[in-house]
Design a protein around this motif. Sequence first.
Motif, PDB file in Angstrom:
ATOM      1  N   ALA A   1       1.192  -1.108   0.167  1.00 25.62           N
ATOM      2  CA  ALA A   1       0.138   0.146   0.059  1.00 25.62           C
ATOM      3  C   ALA A   1       0.979   1.496   0.158  1.00 25.62           C
ATOM      4  O   ALA A   1       2.124   0.779   0.300  1.00 25.62           O
ATOM      5  CB  ALA A   1      -1.196  -0.118   1.653  1.00 25.62           C
ATOM      6  N   GLY A   2       0.357   2.304  -0.695  1.00 26.60           N
ATOM      7  CA  GLY A   2       1.066   3.797  -0.838  1.00 26.60           C
ATOM      8  C   GLY A   2       0.658   4.771  -0.252  1.00 26.60           C
ATOM      9  O   GLY A   2      -0.967   4.677   0.338  1.00 26.60           O
ATOM     10  N   TYR A   3       1.249   5.879  -0.160  1.00 23.87           N
ATOM     11  CA  TYR A   3       0.095   7.216   0.688  1.00 23.87           C
ATOM     12  C   TYR A   3       0.952   8.109   0.514  1.00 23.87           C
ATOM     13  O   TYR A   3       2.884   7.744   0.956  1.00 23.87           O
ATOM     14  CB  TYR A   3       0.147   7.605   2.100  1.00 23.87           C
ATOM     15  CG  TYR A   3       0.475   7.369   3.269  1.00 23.87           C
ATOM     16  CD1 TYR A   3       1.637   6.585   3.792  1.00 23.87           C
ATOM     17  CD2 TYR A   3       0.679   8.808   3.611  1.00 23.87           C
ATOM     18  CE1 TYR A   3       2.748   7.100   3.908  1.00 23.87           C
ATOM     19  CE2 TYR A   3       1.383   9.303   4.798  1.00 23.87           C
ATOM     20  CZ  TYR A   3       2.397   8.647   4.978  1.00 23.87           C
ATOM     21  OH  TYR A   3       3.308   9.227   6.415  1.00 23.87           O
ATOM     22  N   ASN A   4       1.387   9.253  -0.008  1.00 21.18           N
ATOM     23  CA  ASN A   4       2.082  10.331   0.308  1.00 21.18           C
ATOM     24  C   ASN A   4       2.306  11.363   1.684  1.00 21.18           C
ATOM     25  O   ASN A   4       1.699  11.775   2.487  1.00 21.18           O
ATOM     26  CB  ASN A   4       1.487  11.605  -0.682  1.00 21.18           C
ATOM     27  CG  ASN A   4       1.898  12.401  -1.291  1.00 21.18           C
ATOM     28  OD1 ASN A   4       3.244  12.581  -0.364  1.00 21.18           O
ATOM     29  ND2 ASN A   4       1.600  12.988  -2.881  1.00 21.18           N
ATOM     30  N   ASP A   5       3.974  10.625   1.439  1.00 24.29           N
ATOM     31  CA  ASP A   5       4.412  11.071   2.471  1.00 24.29           C
ATOM     32  C   ASP A   5       4.671  12.775   2.840  1.00 24.29           C
ATOM     33  O   ASP A   5       5.267  13.152   3.756  1.00 24.29           O
ATOM     34  CB  ASP A   5       5.702  10.256   3.442  1.00 24.29           C
ATOM     35  CG  ASP A   5       6.472  10.257   2.856  1.00 24.29           C
ATOM     36  OD1 ASP A   5       7.689   9.858   3.321  1.00 24.29           O
ATOM     37  OD2 ASP A   5       6.717  10.923   1.403  1.00 24.29           O
TER      38      ASP A   5
END
Length: 125
Positions: A97-101
């Motif tokens: 999974a990915g999220y913009n950090d």
Amino acid sequence: QLQLVESGGGLVQPGGSLRLSCTAFGVTLDYYAIGWFRQAPGKEREGVSCVSSTGGSTNYADSVKGRFTISRDNAKNTAYLQMNSLKPEDTAVYYCAGYNDYGLGLCKDREYTYWGQGTQVTVSS
């Protein structure tokens, strides 16, 4: 929109190794922290490991520390989970999974926005 595709799962004997890949499509992976999660039958999903967008920060669940290694190659738009010394209790569907950090280097306990479809890992003799 970020799309993630996992690969590399399969059947392996206890003590064996597998390397999972998480490849991004649609946008560059450069801005996204990546997390690996797993869910075994009848159990809740748990976080396994994560890496910040720059690769400078990583985190591991206690159950996999010393056995699993997370990495990423932004040039290839891919993150990896190297799993060694596998145990039957590692059997699960693994998801990335990915999220913009936003470059903050935080990956643990975050709300991940984009998810792959999962890949099965079975550890059995």
